[in-house]
Write an enzyme that holds these catalytic residues in place. Structure first.
Site, PDB file in Angstrom:
ATOM      1  N   GLU A 185       0.802  -1.226   0.000  1.00 40.24           N
ATOM      2  CA  GLU A 185       0.000   0.000   0.000  1.00 40.24           C
ATOM      3  C   GLU A 185       0.836   1.277   0.000  1.00 40.24           C
ATOM      4  O   GLU A 185       0.802   2.057   0.979  1.00 40.24           O
ATOM      5  CB  GLU A 185      -0.968  -0.009   1.193  1.00 40.24           C
ATOM      6  CG  GLU A 185      -1.925  -1.181   1.188  1.00 40.24           C
ATOM      7  CD  GLU A 185      -2.924  -1.158   2.345  1.00 40.24           C
ATOM      8  OE1 GLU A 185      -2.812  -0.299   3.231  1.00 40.24           O
ATOM      9  OE2 GLU A 185      -3.819  -2.011   2.360  1.00 40.24           O
ATOM     10  N   GLU A 213      -5.145  -8.502   0.708  1.00 37.53           N
ATOM     11  CA  GLU A 213      -5.799  -8.163   1.978  1.00 37.53           C
ATOM     12  C   GLU A 213      -7.269  -7.898   1.721  1.00 37.53           C
ATOM     13  O   GLU A 213      -7.619  -7.184   0.767  1.00 37.53           O
ATOM     14  CB  GLU A 213      -5.232  -6.870   2.602  1.00 37.53           C
ATOM     15  CG  GLU A 213      -3.949  -7.032   3.337  1.00 37.53           C
ATOM     16  CD  GLU A 213      -3.468  -5.728   3.965  1.00 37.53           C
ATOM     17  OE1 GLU A 213      -4.309  -4.883   4.351  1.00 37.53           O
ATOM     18  OE2 GLU A 213      -2.247  -5.558   4.062  1.00 37.53           O
TER      19      GLU A 213
HETATM   20  O1  IFM Z   1      -4.128  -3.011   9.238  1.00 33.93           O
HETATM   21  C1  IFM Z   1      -4.061  -2.511   7.947  1.00 33.93           C
HETATM   22  C2  IFM Z   1      -2.906  -3.115   7.195  1.00 33.93           C
HETATM   23  O2  IFM Z   1      -1.702  -2.915   7.867  1.00 33.93           O
HETATM   24  C3  IFM Z   1      -2.779  -2.516   5.823  1.00 33.93           C
HETATM   25  N1  IFM Z   1      -4.040  -2.544   5.124  1.00 33.93           N
HETATM   26  C4  IFM Z   1      -5.219  -2.136   5.807  1.00 33.93           C
HETATM   27  C5  IFM Z   1      -5.323  -2.811   7.168  1.00 33.93           C
HETATM   28  C6  IFM Z   1      -6.588  -2.360   7.899  1.00 33.93           C
HETATM   29  O3  IFM Z   1      -6.567  -0.987   8.096  1.00 33.93           O
END
Ligand code: IFM
Length: 475
Positions: A179, A381
């Protein structure tokens, strides 16, 4: 085996959820969020150690000093993953643990930890999927200017080359960044994330240098014969209405959130409209000849993180910036588009206040497959925070999360049916953990963690996911 009391459900929420053969199902975590052991075995401070110690940065003054003690409990944690049947485990490597100054020789004790973790995973039949950078820049590199400086990209490539060679005899699948939007625009723009700077021009430079670091690292890792990818957080960005002013707002936010990263990585250029939107912020003079060729080094996979959608308006009456933190006073993470308003959702929300919009995941995946050169995709994710607590029987019946996961896995299946080359899915997160500026107040885990005792309790969603992986849900 799932029991009704464990899922808390009377119906089988996975019924009809057929995923293609070979579809990889795993779960994800990140170093600072779970490891703890902050000052152990030569680990140096990262920007998150510094930031979380500054008053008012993190809810409740929480830090990752102890987190869920994964550094000491990794064997127990891998046994738990094996018990659930996870096929792959996506974790991140703490740069500060393996190269405390962000340059120079590796810290062998730090490397040994990840080496032991990899061995444990392989022995349990779980594929290791390390990410090299999940937001925890070594503090000495921030002191030297951080990601807005080009040299940080070069340091990142050195670190990536060294750690991927150290573990490359057993790990063949590497992700460079997690990200980069958050690292650049929350870290250097809004200041909600470490290092907490509020400088729109620096945030754009940081974005470029993150991607340059990615490209340099990807090229090294690829030439060593490994598979390499990058993970980008993508959103379905929708105009609040059909009015031109709202469609323009959606174009701007889609540009900064999605295309600012997808275009250079997959097409080798910055989107012209985004460069124009940013004209009052920066002239892009930091982009050198050859950078975009490096950034667009061919990838073996693209990781997509998806949580929710943005509904935006050009009217700027809606106060929230779409990524606000829990503590006030932050600036906008949208350089050059600060005027765009984000509407509070009409859909049910999670404990983060994020709308639950599973169809958006299908749209995002289809859009990437349609508009960019074909590359195998993985959802790296997806998940939801809820205010979970054990009941009187000690069970954590997180039926909301089961529903969320089921909806989003169906959305994955819809994307596959539409021809998207989606190859796998990682749930965020395996464990409850340190949710950045929200501290420990938001629980994303399949596994509940009692932060006092460090006891791990699989929630109903963990049993549900386990049954899905093992093909035990009726179809
Ligand atoms: O916890 C975070 C993660 O570290 C990166 N993506 C989003 C998740 C939820 O906010």
């Amino acid at each position: 085996m799932t029991t009704e009391s464990q899922t808390g459900s009377q119906t089988d929420p996975g019924a009809g959820l057929e995923l293609p053969a070979g579809f990889l199902l795993g779960a994800a975590t990140a170093a600072y969020q779970i490891e703890g052991a902050a000052g152990v075995d030569g680990r140096g401070p990262s920007i998150w150690d510094t930031f979380s110690r500054q008053p008012g940065r993190v809810l409740g003054g929480d830090t990752g000093d102890v987190a869920i003690e994964h550094y000491d409990r990794y064997r127990q944690d891998v046994a738990l993953m094996a018990g659930l049947g996870l096929q792959a485990y996506r974790f991140s490597i703490s740069w500060s643990r393996v190269q405390p100054d962000g340059r120079g020789p590796l810290n062998q004790a730090g490397v040994d930890f990840y080496s032991r973790l990899v061995d444990e995973l392989l022995a349990a039949g779980i594929q290791p999927w390390p990410t090299l950078y999940h937001w925890d820049l070594p503090q000495p590199l921030e002191d030297a200017g951080g990601w807005p400086e080009r040299a940080t990209a070069e340091r990142f490539a050195d670190y990536a080359g060294a750690i991927s060679s150290a573990l490359g005899d057993r790990v063949s699948q590497w992700t460079t960044l997690n990200e980069p939007w958050c690292s650049a625009f929350l870290g250097y723009g809004s200041g909600v994330h470490a290092p907490g700077r509020q400088d729109p021009a620096a945030s754009v430079r940081a974005g470029h240098h993150l991607m340059l670091g990615h490209g340099l690292a990807a090229s090294l890792i690829s030439s060593a014969g490994h598979q390499v990818g990058v993970t980008i957080n993508l959103y379905d960005v929708l105009p609040a209405s059909d009015r031109e002013i709202d469609r323009e707002a959606a174009r701007r936010i889609d540009g900064l959130q999605n295309r600012f990263f997808l275009d250079p990585v997959l097409l080798g250029s910055y989107p012209a409209d985004v460069v124009a939107d940013l004209a009052g912020v920066t002239d892009f003079a930091f982009v050198r000849e050859g950078d975009l060729a490096v950034i667009s080094t061919p990838l073996d996979i693209l990781g997509v993180n998806y949580y929710t959608r943005h509904v935006v308006t050009g009217d700027a009456t809606a106060g929230n910036d779409g990524h606000g933190g829990p503590v006030g006073g932050q600036a906008s993470p949208w350089p050059g588009s600060e005027q765009v308003g984000f509407l509070p959702g009409e859909l049910p929300v999670t404990a983060m206040g994020w709308e639950i919009h599973a169809e958006g995941l299908t749209s995002v995946l289809k859009r990437v497959a349609r508009e960019y050169p074909s590359v195998p995709l993985y959802v790296t994710e997806n998940g939801a925070a809820f205010f979970d607590e054990p009941d009187a029987d000690g069970l954590v019946r997180d039926t909301d999360r089961v529903r969320y996961l089921e909806g989003h896995l169906r959305a994955c299946r819809d994307a596959v049916d539409a021809g998207v080359p989606l190859k796998g899915y990682f749930c965020w997160s395996l464990f409850d953990n340190f949710e950045w500026s929200w501290g420990y107040s938001r629980r994303f885990g399949l596994v509940y963690v009692d932060y006092e005792t460090q006891t791990r309790t699989p929630k109903s969603s963990a049993y549900w996911y386990s049954d899905l992986i093992r093909g035990r849900l009726a179809v």
